[in-house]
Enzyme design. Structure first.
Site, PDB file in Angstrom:
ATOM      1  N   GLU A 177     -55.798 -88.687  16.146  1.00 19.65           N
ATOM      2  CA  GLU A 177     -55.990 -87.224  16.219  1.00 19.65           C
ATOM      3  C   GLU A 177     -56.999 -86.742  15.181  1.00 19.65           C
ATOM      4  O   GLU A 177     -56.725 -85.837  14.398  1.00 19.65           O
ATOM      5  CB  GLU A 177     -54.661 -86.496  16.050  1.00 19.65           C
ATOM      6  CG  GLU A 177     -53.713 -86.720  17.215  1.00 19.65           C
ATOM      7  CD  GLU A 177     -52.484 -85.816  17.185  1.00 19.65           C
ATOM      8  OE1 GLU A 177     -52.123 -85.305  16.106  1.00 19.65           O
ATOM      9  OE2 GLU A 177     -51.876 -85.617  18.255  1.00 19.65           O
ATOM     10  N   GLU A 374     -49.861 -90.426  23.659  1.00 22.00           N
ATOM     11  CA  GLU A 374     -48.774 -89.570  23.172  1.00 22.00           C
ATOM     12  C   GLU A 374     -48.565 -88.450  24.177  1.00 22.00           C
ATOM     13  O   GLU A 374     -49.536 -87.875  24.680  1.00 22.00           O
ATOM     14  CB  GLU A 374     -49.098 -88.912  21.816  1.00 22.00           C
ATOM     15  CG  GLU A 374     -49.086 -89.849  20.646  1.00 22.00           C
ATOM     16  CD  GLU A 374     -49.294 -89.123  19.319  1.00 22.00           C
ATOM     17  OE1 GLU A 374     -48.903 -87.935  19.191  1.00 22.00           O
ATOM     18  OE2 GLU A 374     -49.858 -89.745  18.416  1.00 22.00           O
TER      19      GLU A 374
END
Ligand code: P53
Length: 476
Positions: A177, A374
């Site tokens: 991320e 995710e």
């Protein structure tokens, strides 16, 4: 409808070392940025302390003790039918301070054992190199990733991992991320992404762009080295994908949403295309932001583009143009609630169609294989008197997202490697440090204060997900 998912579609789950391993000082492990963060709550940020302060509670120190219990946990993953499992290699187990020249053998051995145990059970490890667990020493001694020295340290760490695990791990990701730090206003993302501790008067935004640039260079160098070590390695980037919609058909809202998307996802442009998009360069000009980018850096970025785009997807956002603000103004200040969507107890808006939209957006822009590494629903669970956990809300969330994922593949032609929902076993929340924000198919008896037996048990979603995997996504 046939799903048209790949025959070898990867089904499993995803975690990060610091959120479940515990054993924070075992076998030579150093202190990481995750080891100096306390517990927050819904809407309450975690406190970042100056080092480990006696008397404070740090939930990542013990996690769910996966370090000692991974065999038992992997047996449960196998029972669900996982063929893959994403975790990270804790940088501080391999290079405890980050700036050593020789790795810590005990740390390397732990991941050999872990990967062997997974492979023995038919589960392919998928590995993130840097997942919010930078050595804390690199913060105090070097100021985090704003310092170019960290490029060298990361590349050394990555090289050690590629060499050691080149025959056990095929799918890798460099920085988890990496785009969270677009929110440089709060302390959390710059610290967890890049080890940045801002001082009053700092140009937070300019420093963030420098740190992100250094990471993009480090990532591109790692990609080249990984491919040289084993050309079969698939090395990807990892982007937090939360599409930003315009509030209305007003062209002002539409343009603001576009600008916000460009700001949040330029990281992926650099990873995939190997250079900066023109709109960002112009933005830097207007703002007087001048990151140090060398000629050599540009070459490295060009030569180290990624093989696939890994993404997390939890929610979508929306922006409404405030007449008093410009298109350059942080889109965070122009975020609005989406009245078409409900949200979790932590305010994360639930939007399954947003996943299809996200997969399409990324495919249109990058034409690379995508990998959902995710997705999931953080929720409070209730343990019934008989020990069962009826988490229908979690099943509903995941089912709706898998349906949209299948549409993206079958109707839109998205090339998808796999689906690895977040936290298949309950673990410490990254954002809040809570245990009670749970994602798991497997319940772990531990609470926000760190109390509990650590016993594992199967939730209703465990049996549901097992049947999803067994049918390659047909049986939802
Ligand atoms: P938690 C913010 C927004 C989207 C994803 O998050 C985020 C974050 C950071 O909190 O993090 C990712 O635990 C991250 C994981 C994290 C997971 O999403 O705050 O890659 O480490 O646990 C869920 O509920």
């Amino acid at each position: 409808m046939t799903t048209e998912l790949r025959k070898d579609f990867l089904w499993g789950g995803a975690v990060a070392a610091h959120q479940l391993e515990g054993a924070w000082q075992e076998d030579g492990k150093g202190v990481s940025v995750a080891d100096v963060m306390t517990v927050g709550g819904p809407g309450k940020a975690r406190t970042i302390t100056d080092g480990v302060v006696p008397g404070e509670y740090y939930p990542n120190h013990d996690g769910i003790d996966f370090y000692h219990r991974y065999k038992e946990d992997i047996a449960l993953f196998k029972e669900m039918g996982f063929n893959s499992f994403r975790t990270s290699i804790a940088w501080t187990r391999i290079y405890p301070n980050g700036d050593e020249t020789q790795p810590n053998e005990a740390g390397l051995k732990f991941y050999d054992d872990l990967f062997d145990e997974l492979l023995k059970n038919g589960i392919e490890p998928v590995v993130t190199l840097s997942h919010f667990e930078l050595p804390y020493h690199l913060v105090t001694e070097y100021g985090g990733f704003k310092n170019r020295k960290l490029i060298e340290f990361f590349v050394r760490f990555a090289t050690t991992c590629f060499e050691r695990y080149k025959n056990k791990v095929k799918y890798w990701m460099t920085f988890n991320e990496i785009n969270n730090q677009t929110n440089f206003v709060d302390d959390f993302a710059p610290f967890t992404n890049s080890g940045l501790r801002y001082q009053p008067g700092d140009d937070r935004e300019a420093i963030m762009y420098q740190a992100a640039h250094n990471e993009l260079v480090a990532s591109a160098e790692a990609v080249q080295i990984g491919h040289a070590i084993n050309p079969a390695l698939q090395i990807g980037c990892m982007i937090a994908m939360g599409p930003i919609y315009p509030y209305s058909m007003n062209p002002e809202d539409v343009l603001l949403a576009q600008k916000a998307m460009e700001h949040n996802y330029y990281f992926a442009d650099v990873h995939v295309h190997g250079d900066y998009p023109p709109t960002l360069l112009k933005y830097w000009d207007r703002k007087g932001i001048t990151p140090e980018i060398t000629v050599e850096d540009r070459q490295i970025l060009k030569n180290g583009t990624v093989d696939y785009v890994g993404l997390s997807y939890y929610m979508s956002h929306a922006v409404k143009k405030d007449p008093a603000r410009s298109f350059d103004d942080s889109d965070l200040k122009q975020l609005v609630k989406n009245n078409y969507l409900k949200a979790s107890d932590w305010g994360w808006q639930i939007d399954p169609r947003g996943l299809r939209y996200a997969l399409n957006w990324l495919t249109d822009r990058y034409r690379k294989p995508l990998f959902i590494v995710e997705n999931g629903f953080g929720a409070y669970d209730k343990v019934e008197a008989n020990g069962q956990i009826h988490d229908s809300y979690r099943i509903n969330y995941l089912r709706a997202h898998i349906e949209q994922m299948k549409l993206a593949v079958a109707e839109d032609g998205v090339d998808l490697i796999g689906y690895l929902p977040w936290g298949p076993i309950d673990l410490v929340s990254a954002g809040t440090g809570e245990m009670d924000k749970r994602y798991g198919f497997i319940y772990v008896d531990k609470d926000n204060k760190g109390e509990g037996t650590l016993a594992r048990s199967r939730k209703d979603s465990f049996f549901w997900y097992k049947q999803v995997i067994a049918s390659n996504g047909e049986n939802l």
